[in-house]
Design a protein around this motif. Structure first.
Motif, PDB file in Angstrom:
ATOM      1  N   GLU A 133      48.911 -35.709  23.611  1.00 14.91           N
ATOM      2  CA  GLU A 133      48.198 -35.505  22.276  1.00 14.91           C
ATOM      3  C   GLU A 133      48.581 -34.183  21.811  1.00 14.91           C
ATOM      4  O   GLU A 133      48.783 -33.252  22.578  1.00 14.91           O
ATOM      5  N   LEU A 134      48.641 -34.478  20.105  1.00 10.19           N
ATOM      6  CA  LEU A 134      48.962 -33.208  19.402  1.00 10.19           C
ATOM      7  C   LEU A 134      47.659 -32.588  19.110  1.00 10.19           C
ATOM      8  O   LEU A 134      46.645 -33.157  18.306  1.00 10.19           O
ATOM      9  N   GLY A 135      47.792 -31.224  19.549  1.00 12.58           N
ATOM     10  CA  GLY A 135      46.054 -30.531  19.130  1.00 12.58           C
ATOM     11  C   GLY A 135      46.490 -29.874  17.857  1.00 12.58           C
ATOM     12  O   GLY A 135      47.332 -29.141  17.526  1.00 12.58           O
ATOM     13  N   GLY A 136      45.510 -30.189  16.876  1.00 13.62           N
ATOM     14  CA  GLY A 136      45.860 -29.542  15.640  1.00 13.62           C
ATOM     15  C   GLY A 136      46.137 -30.544  14.451  1.00 13.62           C
ATOM     16  O   GLY A 136      46.385 -31.586  14.828  1.00 13.62           O
ATOM     17  N   ASP A 137      45.917 -30.307  13.105  1.00 18.63           N
ATOM     18  CA  ASP A 137      45.980 -30.845  12.122  1.00 18.63           C
ATOM     19  C   ASP A 137      47.614 -31.398  12.088  1.00 18.63           C
ATOM     20  O   ASP A 137      48.710 -30.686  12.385  1.00 18.63           O
ATOM     21  N   ALA A 138      47.925 -32.800  11.940  1.00 18.15           N
ATOM     22  CA  ALA A 138      49.257 -33.457  12.206  1.00 18.15           C
ATOM     23  C   ALA A 138      50.220 -32.599  10.823  1.00 18.15           C
ATOM     24  O   ALA A 138      51.415 -32.346  11.124  1.00 18.15           O
ATOM     25  N   PHE A 139      49.468 -32.422   9.678  1.00 16.23           N
ATOM     26  CA  PHE A 139      50.258 -31.697   8.659  1.00 16.23           C
ATOM     27  C   PHE A 139      50.637 -30.460   8.835  1.00 16.23           C
ATOM     28  O   PHE A 139      51.476 -29.903   8.178  1.00 16.23           O
ATOM     29  N   ARG A 140      49.882 -29.734   9.683  1.00 15.84           N
ATOM     30  CA  ARG A 140      50.264 -28.284   9.861  1.00 15.84           C
ATOM     31  C   ARG A 140      51.140 -28.270  11.092  1.00 15.84           C
ATOM     32  O   ARG A 140      51.786 -27.117  11.219  1.00 15.84           O
ATOM     33  N   LEU A 141      51.362 -28.942  12.023  1.00 12.83           N
ATOM     34  CA  LEU A 141      52.242 -29.087  12.971  1.00 12.83           C
ATOM     35  C   LEU A 141      53.437 -30.408  12.833  1.00 12.83           C
ATOM     36  O   LEU A 141      53.484 -30.964  13.869  1.00 12.83           O
ATOM     37  N   ALA A 142      53.806 -30.222  11.649  1.00  9.83           N
ATOM     38  CA  ALA A 142      54.765 -31.488  11.416  1.00  9.83           C
ATOM     39  C   ALA A 142      55.888 -31.411  12.428  1.00  9.83           C
ATOM     40  O   ALA A 142      56.546 -32.568  12.732  1.00  9.83           O
ATOM     41  N   GLU A 143      56.469 -30.153  12.631  1.00  3.91           N
ATOM     42  CA  GLU A 143      57.700 -30.079  13.648  1.00  3.91           C
ATOM     43  C   GLU A 143      57.475 -30.619  14.903  1.00  3.91           C
ATOM     44  O   GLU A 143      58.455 -30.788  15.658  1.00  3.91           O
ATOM     45  N   LEU A 144      56.226 -30.653  15.409  1.00  8.11           N
ATOM     46  CA  LEU A 144      56.018 -31.137  16.816  1.00  8.11           C
ATOM     47  C   LEU A 144      55.668 -32.703  16.556  1.00  8.11           C
ATOM     48  O   LEU A 144      55.781 -33.314  17.818  1.00  8.11           O
ATOM     49  N   VAL A 145      55.307 -33.350  15.585  1.00  3.45           N
ATOM     50  CA  VAL A 145      54.922 -34.684  15.639  1.00  3.45           C
ATOM     51  C   VAL A 145      56.006 -35.600  16.441  1.00  3.45           C
ATOM     52  O   VAL A 145      55.600 -36.355  17.007  1.00  3.45           O
ATOM     53  N   GLU A 146      57.095 -35.246  16.271  1.00  5.28           N
ATOM     54  CA  GLU A 146      57.995 -36.378  16.504  1.00  5.28           C
ATOM     55  C   GLU A 146      58.726 -36.191  18.096  1.00  5.28           C
ATOM     56  O   GLU A 146      59.286 -37.007  18.465  1.00  5.28           O
ATOM     57  N   THR A 147      58.359 -35.279  18.411  1.00  4.76           N
ATOM     58  CA  THR A 147      58.890 -34.609  19.773  1.00  4.76           C
ATOM     59  C   THR A 147      58.714 -35.865  20.883  1.00  4.76           C
ATOM     60  O   THR A 147      59.330 -35.981  21.759  1.00  4.76           O
ATOM     61  N   PRO A 148      57.189 -36.159  21.300  1.00  4.73           N
ATOM     62  CA  PRO A 148      57.107 -37.265  22.142  1.00  4.73           C
ATOM     63  C   PRO A 148      57.691 -38.700  21.887  1.00  4.73           C
ATOM     64  O   PRO A 148      58.126 -39.278  22.916  1.00  4.73           O
ATOM     65  N   VAL A 149      58.236 -38.742  20.696  1.00  4.34           N
ATOM     66  CA  VAL A 149      58.705 -40.041  20.175  1.00  4.34           C
ATOM     67  C   VAL A 149      60.224 -40.236  20.580  1.00  4.34           C
ATOM     68  O   VAL A 149      60.835 -41.040  21.116  1.00  4.34           O
ATOM     69  N   VAL A 150      60.925 -38.717  20.108  1.00  2.02           N
ATOM     70  CA  VAL A 150      62.460 -38.594  20.400  1.00  2.02           C
ATOM     71  C   VAL A 150      62.659 -38.726  21.795  1.00  2.02           C
ATOM     72  O   VAL A 150      63.752 -39.179  22.315  1.00  2.02           O
ATOM     73  N   THR A 151      61.940 -38.059  22.941  1.00  4.17           N
ATOM     74  CA  THR A 151      62.087 -37.842  24.144  1.00  4.17           C
ATOM     75  C   THR A 151      61.559 -39.326  24.989  1.00  4.17           C
ATOM     76  O   THR A 151      61.856 -39.348  26.125  1.00  4.17           O
ATOM     77  N   ASN A 152      60.963 -40.319  24.412  1.00  2.00           N
ATOM     78  CA  ASN A 152      60.316 -41.454  25.122  1.00  2.00           C
ATOM     79  C   ASN A 152      61.671 -42.287  25.368  1.00  2.00           C
ATOM     80  O   ASN A 152      62.434 -42.651  24.399  1.00  2.00           O
ATOM     81  N   ARG A 153      61.814 -42.765  26.710  1.00  2.00           N
ATOM     82  CA  ARG A 153      62.880 -43.793  26.842  1.00  2.00           C
ATOM     83  C   ARG A 153      62.416 -45.111  26.931  1.00  2.00           C
ATOM     84  O   ARG A 153      63.185 -45.986  27.250  1.00  2.00           O
ATOM     85  N   GLY A 154      61.069 -45.419  26.552  1.00  2.77           N
ATOM     86  CA  GLY A 154      60.400 -46.919  26.390  1.00  2.77           C
ATOM     87  C   GLY A 154      59.729 -47.076  25.228  1.00  2.77           C
ATOM     88  O   GLY A 154      58.415 -47.173  25.315  1.00  2.77           O
ATOM     89  N   LEU A 155      60.479 -46.899  24.147  1.00  6.84           N
ATOM     90  CA  LEU A 155      59.520 -47.070  22.838  1.00  6.84           C
ATOM     91  C   LEU A 155      58.874 -48.500  22.769  1.00  6.84           C
ATOM     92  O   LEU A 155      57.906 -48.513  22.081  1.00  6.84           O
ATOM     93  N   ASP A 156      59.402 -49.419  23.337  1.00  3.89           N
ATOM     94  CA  ASP A 156      58.814 -50.841  23.107  1.00  3.89           C
ATOM     95  C   ASP A 156      57.658 -50.815  23.933  1.00  3.89           C
ATOM     96  O   ASP A 156      57.036 -51.586  23.802  1.00  3.89           O
ATOM     97  N   LYS A 157      57.094 -49.701  24.847  1.00  4.86           N
ATOM     98  CA  LYS A 157      55.991 -49.721  25.474  1.00  4.86           C
ATOM     99  C   LYS A 157      55.229 -48.585  25.084  1.00  4.86           C
ATOM    100  O   LYS A 157      54.298 -47.754  25.857  1.00  4.86           O
ATOM    101  N   MET A 158      55.419 -48.137  23.730  1.00  7.28           N
ATOM    102  CA  MET A 158      54.819 -46.768  23.153  1.00  7.28           C
ATOM    103  C   MET A 158      53.847 -47.249  22.097  1.00  7.28           C
ATOM    104  O   MET A 158      54.069 -48.144  21.187  1.00  7.28           O
ATOM    105  N   ALA A 159      52.742 -46.651  22.105  1.00 10.99           N
ATOM    106  CA  ALA A 159      51.565 -47.016  20.813  1.00 10.99           C
ATOM    107  C   ALA A 159      50.951 -45.592  20.181  1.00 10.99           C
ATOM    108  O   ALA A 159      51.052 -44.610  20.861  1.00 10.99           O
ATOM    109  N   ILE A 160      50.864 -45.744  18.952  1.00 12.42           N
ATOM    110  CA  ILE A 160      50.436 -44.589  18.174  1.00 12.42           C
ATOM    111  C   ILE A 160      48.910 -44.424  17.871  1.00 12.42           C
ATOM    112  O   ILE A 160      48.743 -45.615  17.338  1.00 12.42           O
ATOM    113  N   PHE A 161      47.932 -43.625  18.344  1.00 19.86           N
ATOM    114  CA  PHE A 161      46.740 -43.608  17.795  1.00 19.86           C
ATOM    115  C   PHE A 161      46.502 -42.448  17.024  1.00 19.86           C
ATOM    116  O   PHE A 161      46.404 -41.448  17.201  1.00 19.86           O
ATOM    117  N   LEU A 162      46.403 -42.874  15.779  1.00 20.17           N
ATOM    118  CA  LEU A 162      46.130 -41.759  14.736  1.00 20.17           C
ATOM    119  C   LEU A 162      44.802 -41.633  14.395  1.00 20.17           C
ATOM    120  O   LEU A 162      44.273 -42.521  13.806  1.00 20.17           O
TER     121      LEU A 162
END
Length: 400
Positions: free
Chosen positions: A139-168
């Motif tokens: 969970e990213l706490g705060g507005d996504a456009f204010r914490l843009a540099e943290l948005v991609e972190t859980p995606v880059v480090t994920n080893r099972g992208l095919d089992k990942m879902a985004i709740f925006l």
């Protein structure tokens, strides 16, 4: 004839015999047993023998095995009883991000928070032991456009992208922040996926993740969409949840219509699911729970569908069309740049959402800018590598 060396030993032992015991207490058998030396058990106190005897001498004299045979253990069947069986295939990931105050009473969180959900089910493969399914939740706490540099972190480090879902999660009560949040999240997530796939290409043992993502897109959207040539399906499933629908209903009807139309256009182009939510609506609460458990544990996708923004949009992946959203419009014009222009011209632009300050002349720093350019060049090369890797019929596109 040589003298038997065991005879003196036998003589000594006979004098030291304390008693004889028979193997049966029946009086009729006692006489028989006395005449049968094989039925006698002689008890000898070898520690009181005046001459110290070796074990071998005692064994020869009495033909009694004073030293037991080595223990022989039968090979027993060992059955393990693990309390749970956990397999990598049972791990999923849900990433929650969006508006800072998208819920009525938000809980305080760190910038990037982690937790997990777990459930136990019976093993369908016939094993008597249950399987433990785990869903990682970021969970990213705060507005996504204010914490843009943290948005991609859980995606880059994920080893099972095919089992990942985004709740925006978007706050419908603050229309000016809707587009900045959506636009920033999509762009940063795309960068993270590009880097993750580039890392995947370097390790052939992980398999072709790009192919898996493409197969998942077909499963979500089907292969017969009429708008297929005009879509840019996001590699991961995106569930857009517009919260505070009860407050959104107080807006002017035309404003609600414009907001809903643009959100539907963007959601349809991404192949996302769009859902309005109010804590006071039982159907809305049930749908969000069903969406969560679907992507966490593979349960049934909710069947409810609603295209009426006055009642609350409930649109599944691939459940919309450009003609339904905007009858008579040319679908070729529907790009993200067009959506942005449409939103800012009809809804407005948030003052909090500004362009990257690093690109402005007033904020130039030669040393920092040079390092930044190096990183941007590395990202560009990864994007080119990914494009070269997936240019053989692959449909995943990078949204600029």
């Amino acid at each position: 004839m040589a003298e038997d060396p065991t005879l003196p030993v036998v003589a000594e032992l006979k004098d030291l015999t304390s008693k004889e015991k028979t193997t049966s207490q029946d009086p009729a058998e006692k006489g028989q047993l006395k005449n049968d030396p094989s039925k006698k058990e002689v008890v000898v106190d070898i520690y009181n023998v005046e001459r110290k005897l070796t074990r071998e001498e005692v064994r020869k004299a009495l033909d009694v095995k004073l030293i037991p045979e080595p223990l022989v253990f039968k090979k027993a069947e060992v059955v393990s009883h693990p309390p749970r069986q956990t397999r990598m295939a049972d791990f999923t990931t849900i990433y929650l991000l969006g508006s800072a105050s998208s819920t009525e009473v938000p809980k305080p969180t760190v910038a990037l928070d982690y937790t997990f959900a777990r459930r136990t089910v019976q093993n369908a493969e016939g094993s008597q032991f249950p399987i433990k399914e785990v869903c990682n939740i970021w969970e990213l706490g705060g507005d996504a456009f204010r914490l843009a540099e943290l948005v991609e972190t859980p995606v880059v480090t994920n080893r099972g992208l095919d089992k990942m879902a985004i709740f925006l999660v978007l706050d419908l009560s603050e229309p000016l922040k809707l587009w900045p949040t959506l636009d920033t999240a999509v762009k940063q997530l795309t960068r993270g996926i590009t880097q993750a796939l580039a890392n995947n290409m370097r390790n052939s043992k992980k398999g072709d993740m790009t192919k898996k993502l493409e197969e998942n897109i077909v499963k979500r959207l089907g292969d017969n969409l009429s708008d297929k040539p005009y879509l840019e399906p996001f590699p991961l499933p995106i569930v857009i949840i517009g919260t505070k629908f009860d407050l959104f209903q107080n807006f002017e009807p035309e404003r609600r219509k414009q907001v809903s139309r643009i959100l539907r256009l963007a959601s349809h182009r991404l192949g996302a699911s769009l859902n309005y939510f109010s804590k006071n609506e039982v159907a809305h609460n049930r749908r969000v729970r069903e969406l969560f458990t679907h992507y966490a544990f593979g349960t049934r996708f909710p069947k409810d569908v609603c295209h009426d923004f006055n009642k609350g949009l409930l649109i599944p992946h691939g459940g919309d069309s450009y003609n339904q959203i905007w009858s008579g419009a040319n679908p070729g014009q529907f790009t993200f740049d067009y959506f942005k222009h449409l939103y800012e011209s009809q809804i407005g632009k948030s003052e909090d959402y500004k362009n990257d300050a690093a690109d402005e002349a007033n904020f130039r720093e030669p040393q920092i800018d040079s390092q930044r350019n190096i990183l941007l060049e590395e990202l560009r090369m990864m994007e080119e590598s990914f494009t070269e890797f997936s240019n053989q019929g692959h449909q995943i596109k990078i949204i600029k």
